[in-house]
Motif scaffolding. Sequence first.
Motif, PDB file in Angstrom:
ATOM      1  N   SER A   1      -2.778   0.555  14.284  1.00 52.49           N
ATOM      2  CA  SER A   1      -2.549   1.004  12.904  1.00 52.49           C
ATOM      3  C   SER A   1      -2.673  -0.114  11.873  1.00 52.49           C
ATOM      4  O   SER A   1      -2.340   0.074  10.709  1.00 52.49           O
ATOM      5  CB  SER A   1      -1.164   1.661  12.793  1.00 52.49           C
ATOM      6  N   ASN A   2      -3.170  -1.279  12.306  1.00 51.58           N
ATOM      7  CA  ASN A   2      -3.338  -2.409  11.388  1.00 51.58           C
ATOM      8  C   ASN A   2      -4.671  -2.286  10.648  1.00 51.58           C
ATOM      9  O   ASN A   2      -5.544  -3.138  10.713  1.00 51.58           O
ATOM     10  CB  ASN A   2      -3.285  -3.724  12.175  1.00 51.58           C
TER      11      ASN A   2
ATOM     12  N   TRP B   1     -11.448   0.410  16.086  1.00 54.47           N
ATOM     13  CA  TRP B   1     -11.794   1.656  15.392  1.00 54.47           C
ATOM     14  C   TRP B   1     -13.227   1.630  14.862  1.00 54.47           C
ATOM     15  O   TRP B   1     -13.833   2.683  14.642  1.00 54.47           O
ATOM     16  CB  TRP B   1     -10.834   1.913  14.237  1.00 54.47           C
TER      17      TRP B   1
ATOM     18  N   SER C   1      -6.793  -3.148  16.272  1.00 56.09           N
ATOM     19  CA  SER C   1      -7.240  -2.123  15.329  1.00 56.09           C
ATOM     20  C   SER C   1      -8.719  -2.253  14.981  1.00 56.09           C
ATOM     21  O   SER C   1      -9.325  -1.290  14.499  1.00 56.09           O
ATOM     22  CB  SER C   1      -6.399  -2.172  14.045  1.00 56.09           C
TER      23      SER C   1
ATOM     24  N   THR D   1      -1.241  -3.338  17.694  1.00 54.97           N
ATOM     25  CA  THR D   1      -1.183  -1.904  17.409  1.00 54.97           C
ATOM     26  C   THR D   1      -2.577  -1.407  17.011  1.00 54.97           C
ATOM     27  O   THR D   1      -3.493  -2.202  16.806  1.00 54.97           O
ATOM     28  CB  THR D   1      -0.212  -1.597  16.262  1.00 54.97           C
TER      29      THR D   1
ATOM     30  N   GLU E   1       1.625  -6.431  14.456  1.00 53.10           N
ATOM     31  CA  GLU E   1       0.569  -5.504  14.038  1.00 53.10           C
ATOM     32  C   GLU E   1      -0.766  -5.775  14.731  1.00 53.10           C
ATOM     33  O   GLU E   1      -1.632  -4.903  14.791  1.00 53.10           O
ATOM     34  CB  GLU E   1       0.380  -5.535  12.521  1.00 53.10           C
TER      35      GLU E   1
ATOM     36  N   SER F   1      -6.416  -0.107   7.023  1.00 56.38           N
ATOM     37  CA  SER F   1      -6.261   0.820   5.899  1.00 56.38           C
ATOM     38  C   SER F   1      -7.212   2.002   6.057  1.00 56.38           C
ATOM     39  O   SER F   1      -8.266   1.886   6.699  1.00 56.38           O
ATOM     40  CB  SER F   1      -6.544   0.108   4.576  1.00 56.38           C
ATOM     41  N   PHE F   2      -6.851   3.123   5.465  1.00 58.69           N
ATOM     42  CA  PHE F   2      -7.711   4.299   5.529  1.00 58.69           C
ATOM     43  C   PHE F   2      -9.072   4.009   4.907  1.00 58.69           C
ATOM     44  O   PHE F   2     -10.110   4.448   5.415  1.00 58.69           O
ATOM     45  CB  PHE F   2      -7.061   5.480   4.808  1.00 58.69           C
TER      46      PHE F   2
END
Length: 478
Positions: free
Chosen positions: A225-226, A77, A74, A223, A220, A228-229
């Motif tokens: 998606s680990n 990102w 993650s 993935t 996690e 936070s927004f």
Amino acid sequence: MDIHIIDLTIFVAYLIFMLGIGFYFLRKNKSKDDYYVGGRNMSAGHIGLSVVATDVGGGFSIGLGGLGFVMGLSGSWMLFTGLVGAWLSAVLLIPKVYPIAKKHGFLTFPESLAFHYNAKVAFMAGIISLIGYIGFTSSQILAGAKLAAATFPSISITTAVLFMGIIAVVYTVIGGIKAVIYTDTIQWIILMVGLIGIGIPLGFIEIGGWSAIRQTLPDEFLTLSNLSFIDFFNWFITIVPIWFVGMTLYQRIYACKDEKTAKKAWSIAGLFEYPIMAFMGVALGLFSRVAFEQDMFASIGYGANTALDSELGLPLLLRTVLPIGLMGLMMSAYFSAIMSTADSCLMAASGNLNTDILGYFKKHISIKHTQFLTLLLGSLAILLATAMQNVLELMLYSYAFMVSGLLVPVIASLVLKKPSSKAAFYAMLMGGSTTLALIILNLKLPGGLDANFFGITAALLVFAVIQYIDIKSLKWQS
């Protein structure tokens, strides 16, 4: 294990080669156009690789390794925001900036603001950019120092900072932007070959492959998606805007032979940022976490139960798994990435000081004096690097300070027909000082938001209020 003579020979030969490029261009720099924008005739390939080498470079390479160590895939990102920033600026910024810069012979980013506003605004922008890029240069030198100290235990962090800093500063001072861009191209190729051909395959094999990764790490980590927004949002508002306010990027826009070349270079840079470098960087960080959990670093003093700086995981992995010879090649690859950013940021700071700040006072600076001032700025960056600890933190602080001070006036110059110079000046002052104050005070901010968010918000409010007052005043006078 300390450095072997073969690795040392490879590494020293690489450094001599980099210095040789600087000396080669020393005789070719006849004017400030040559020194700062490479004669304005550079190709898309060289510029594109130089842009991504500058933006990602060693700081993000080491920083991405740290993210892979603590959060897995993650962490990639972070560089997705680099892709977004590159492509947005290619569509929105370059068509506005390039024709004006070509016509008026701009050398720096603040000169573009002087065109839309006035010299006072450009002067303030030069100060903000100078401070930010000194910090950014320091972060790259610190990245190199961490890599050297973790890999070669006989070298202290301070010694490594001095060593890294002197090499990067010297070839930048003597060679100018062409030396920087051509060495960036070479350095980026070395890094890609090193990562794809050496670091990733050997690291993967030595930790035990996919099965060992699945057994060692939480799900996690594998993935996307680990995250936070709010973490993604903070990265987004810090990294995307830098593509609109980064002096290093404007210098490369100006160095392109035409607008089409600049757009193509930015497209190349975006794709190299994400997915290529993003996943390679976090993958090596993830491998280092597996190695750490497997106690592979115990023999060099970092057992699985010891506290470990996440940014040291990657260099410790390389030190552990690479055989003699390949260690020298891989170290050259990572030092390449680090120096490719350090040199560009130093050139940016030099341009701000010589053109935007001293130029405001009508001071004519010769090439020799330009080189001397570049040397002074490089020395200051080295001193700052000795006082800092975290590479990614220093980088993001420098980004945040520049973005919060410069973003709003830049966007206003792109979308408004008659933006207010007074609004731009005070927005810069308020945005940059707000972010800097929040960083220094180290306050716990609402919602986990970055200080940069509040700096940009403050700048936007100040700009909007003064712009509105100025418009009303003009209408009243007419």
